[in-house]
Scaffold this active site. Sequence first.
Site, PDB file in Angstrom:
ATOM      1  N   ALA A   1      42.708  47.490  36.897  1.00 38.22           N
ATOM      2  CA  ALA A   1      44.033  47.721  36.301  1.00 38.22           C
ATOM      3  C   ALA A   1      44.053  47.364  34.819  1.00 38.22           C
ATOM      4  O   ALA A   1      44.140  48.233  33.957  1.00 38.22           O
ATOM      5  CB  ALA A   1      45.098  46.927  37.061  1.00 38.22           C
TER       6      ALA A   1
ATOM      7  N   ARG B   1      42.465  54.183  21.377  1.00 38.47           N
ATOM      8  CA  ARG B   1      43.414  55.016  20.634  1.00 38.47           C
ATOM      9  C   ARG B   1      43.669  54.435  19.244  1.00 38.47           C
ATOM     10  O   ARG B   1      43.946  55.175  18.300  1.00 38.47           O
ATOM     11  CB  ARG B   1      44.733  55.130  21.400  1.00 38.47           C
ATOM     12  CG  ARG B   1      44.620  55.884  22.728  1.00 38.47           C
ATOM     13  CD  ARG B   1      45.988  56.086  23.377  1.00 38.47           C
ATOM     14  NE  ARG B   1      45.831  56.546  24.755  1.00 38.47           N
ATOM     15  CZ  ARG B   1      46.067  55.797  25.824  1.00 38.47           C
ATOM     16  NH1 ARG B   1      46.488  54.556  25.684  1.00 38.47           N
ATOM     17  NH2 ARG B   1      45.887  56.286  27.040  1.00 38.47           N
TER      18      ARG B   1
ATOM     19  N   SER C   1      39.361  51.714  38.460  1.00 38.82           N
ATOM     20  CA  SER C   1      40.655  52.225  38.004  1.00 38.82           C
ATOM     21  C   SER C   1      41.446  52.898  39.118  1.00 38.82           C
ATOM     22  O   SER C   1      41.709  54.095  39.095  1.00 38.82           O
ATOM     23  CB  SER C   1      40.456  53.207  36.838  1.00 38.82           C
ATOM     24  OG  SER C   1      41.683  53.492  36.210  1.00 38.82           O
TER      25      SER C   1
ATOM     26  N   CYS D   1      47.718  48.657  45.088  1.00 38.82           N
ATOM     27  CA  CYS D   1      48.994  48.479  45.786  1.00 38.82           C
ATOM     28  C   CYS D   1      49.334  49.681  46.671  1.00 38.82           C
ATOM     29  O   CYS D   1      50.240  49.601  47.509  1.00 38.82           O
ATOM     30  CB  CYS D   1      50.108  48.251  44.778  1.00 38.82           C
ATOM     31  SG  CYS D   1      49.926  46.727  43.818  1.00 38.82           S
TER      32      CYS D   1
ATOM     33  N   VAL E   1      28.662  41.229  36.044  1.00 43.88           N
ATOM     34  CA  VAL E   1      28.364  40.277  34.978  1.00 43.88           C
ATOM     35  C   VAL E   1      28.093  38.925  35.615  1.00 43.88           C
ATOM     36  O   VAL E   1      28.922  38.399  36.351  1.00 43.88           O
ATOM     37  CB  VAL E   1      29.515  40.187  33.974  1.00 43.88           C
ATOM     38  CG1 VAL E   1      29.243  39.092  32.945  1.00 43.88           C
ATOM     39  CG2 VAL E   1      29.713  41.525  33.272  1.00 43.88           C
TER      40      VAL E   1
ATOM     41  N   ASP F   1      45.094  39.526  37.242  1.00 42.20           N
ATOM     42  CA  ASP F   1      45.093  38.586  38.360  1.00 42.20           C
ATOM     43  C   ASP F   1      44.269  37.334  38.118  1.00 42.20           C
ATOM     44  O   ASP F   1      44.331  36.396  38.918  1.00 42.20           O
ATOM     45  CB  ASP F   1      44.555  39.270  39.621  1.00 42.20           C
ATOM     46  CG  ASP F   1      45.518  40.285  40.201  1.00 42.20           C
ATOM     47  OD1 ASP F   1      46.534  40.562  39.551  1.00 42.20           O
ATOM     48  OD2 ASP F   1      45.243  40.795  41.306  1.00 42.20           O
TER      49      ASP F   1
ATOM     50  N   TYR G   1      79.063  53.748  36.352  1.00 42.47           N
ATOM     51  CA  TYR G   1      79.883  53.910  37.558  1.00 42.47           C
ATOM     52  C   TYR G   1      80.218  55.369  37.814  1.00 42.47           C
ATOM     53  O   TYR G   1      80.641  56.108  36.926  1.00 42.47           O
ATOM     54  CB  TYR G   1      81.197  53.128  37.444  1.00 42.47           C
ATOM     55  CG  TYR G   1      82.212  53.570  38.481  1.00 42.47           C
ATOM     56  CD1 TYR G   1      81.950  53.386  39.835  1.00 42.47           C
ATOM     57  CD2 TYR G   1      83.396  54.199  38.109  1.00 42.47           C
ATOM     58  CE1 TYR G   1      82.860  53.808  40.794  1.00 42.47           C
ATOM     59  CE2 TYR G   1      84.311  54.619  39.068  1.00 42.47           C
ATOM     60  CZ  TYR G   1      84.040  54.434  40.410  1.00 42.47           C
ATOM     61  OH  TYR G   1      84.927  54.854  41.361  1.00 42.47           O
TER      62      TYR G   1
END
Length: 567
Positions: free
Chosen positions: A12, A23, A40, A44, A88, A292, A437
Amino acid sequence: MSQQVVIIGGVALGPKAACRFKRLEPESNVIMLDRSPRISYGGCGIPYYVSGEVSEITGLQSTAFHMVRNPEFFRDVKDVDARNETEVTAIDRAAKTVTAKHLPTGREETIPYDKLVLAMGSRPRRLPIAGLDLPGVHTVDSLEAAESIKAAVAAGSVGSVAIIGSGFIGLEMAVAFADMWGLEVTVIELFDQILPGVTGPTLSTMARKHMEEKGVAFRLSEQVARIEGNGKVERVVTDKGVVEADMVIVSVGVVPNAELAKAAGLAVSERGGVLVNEHMRTSDPDIYAGGDCVEVKNLVTGQPMYLPLGSMANRQGRVIGDNLAGGDARFTGVVGSWCVKLFDLGVAGTGLTLAGATRAGFDAVATHITAIDRAHFYPEHGLMSLELVAERGTRRVLGLQGVSVMGDALIGKINTVAAMLPQKPTVSDISNVEVAYSPPFAAAMDILNTVGNAADNILTGQNKGISVTEFAKLWDDADSNVQVIDCRENLQGAPLEAKHPGRWHNIPQGQLRHRLQEVPKDKPVFLMCNTGARSYEALVTLTDAGFTQVVSVEGGMAAVNAAGVDV
């Protein structure tokens, strides 16, 4: 001046940081390393792949324009050197290199970096019990695990599933198995409620009741002792019994993958999360971290917290991408917003629960309402239950949780308060917050304004409420001498008066002023109506008349029924 950025982790945060940075600095080189075969992806979404709502596993890896985010995609479309199945094994901060091992071949390589990003994610918490390695025992932590779970179910070899843990993923998997596959599902939870830590007992009970009506069984306040089976999983043994199961899902939370950071001498918290500042820099200014594997600041308490969410990782990834290119982007912290879909019910929250607020040192109160979520005269409407947590004295709002059959409407209320929490809003701010509303979407007095008003009445002492959970305990206690005054009209209240003679009394709110002699003054009196509005009016009347042992049941019969209280 071009630079070489190495990113450890490609689920992520890693891809987001890589693409944002490229970029801004197209001339620089980015190498993204991940030990998994696939990168990637939306983890979830795994419960929705298992359920079949996402038909292909590549759907969790694809862009909105249907390109699979594999190494070739990152190379050709993003100009990022993405290397999967590459682990790694060490970070040399002095030499500014990482040692990477290509897992299929065992080949090792030393890769230099100018800047390093730690996006190593988390791993499932492992219970200290026997049987976790039996075939048929799964965690929900990768696309490979998702494929294995779905393949077993689709093959017809699974008739019953035991799920250990009732957090978001555990409950979503319970829905997937019960709703789409028709399996026998039992959820085992150590605590005395589902969604522990993120909801209060009343809302938790409402959510559990809904899931039980859909066929999911729950074993609360049970500790798993071991998992047993002969060659494959057959049962889960707890301190209170046995749950037979052809498959077991262990979903008891995650822990940050911070061992590399710790070994490299970076600052790591006691709970194991990498420590970062608002720029997402670690204790080494050339190393960033997010997602995380890090701890973040809770903007309500001001204290560190651990919040492993993909949405947060993506936002942090952009911050890191900006700062890699010399920017000054900041990630100030979180208020802890979440949502989950449980069959037809949406459950969501932001900020602190009452229990969480108390643990954090706040003198807090929770206000519960259950009401129609839009204009009552509009044909399509549903009940929504909200619980607002506020601090006494300061009147500061600390959190909001809710459940509703109209999940999108609920998320709108939660997100409104989530956006306000960093500014330390008061109950008055919620009472007067402006929302759009129209009868198809909201009531003229929006339910969010209503829960703010209800909290204001409680904080000022105008209203004295009791939660459905507290009411249920007293109602079930034969020695509690509980007296209920049902403030609804006779059509609704009379049947319960007949069912519970001597305990349940039907006095419509409009008649109460003329029937005060029927209300006992020497016993606790609980006022009940449909949603709590008329019972509040009745409480004002009785308090003015000198009654002192009177409280209103928050949310009324709507909340009582939703929580499954047997009256």
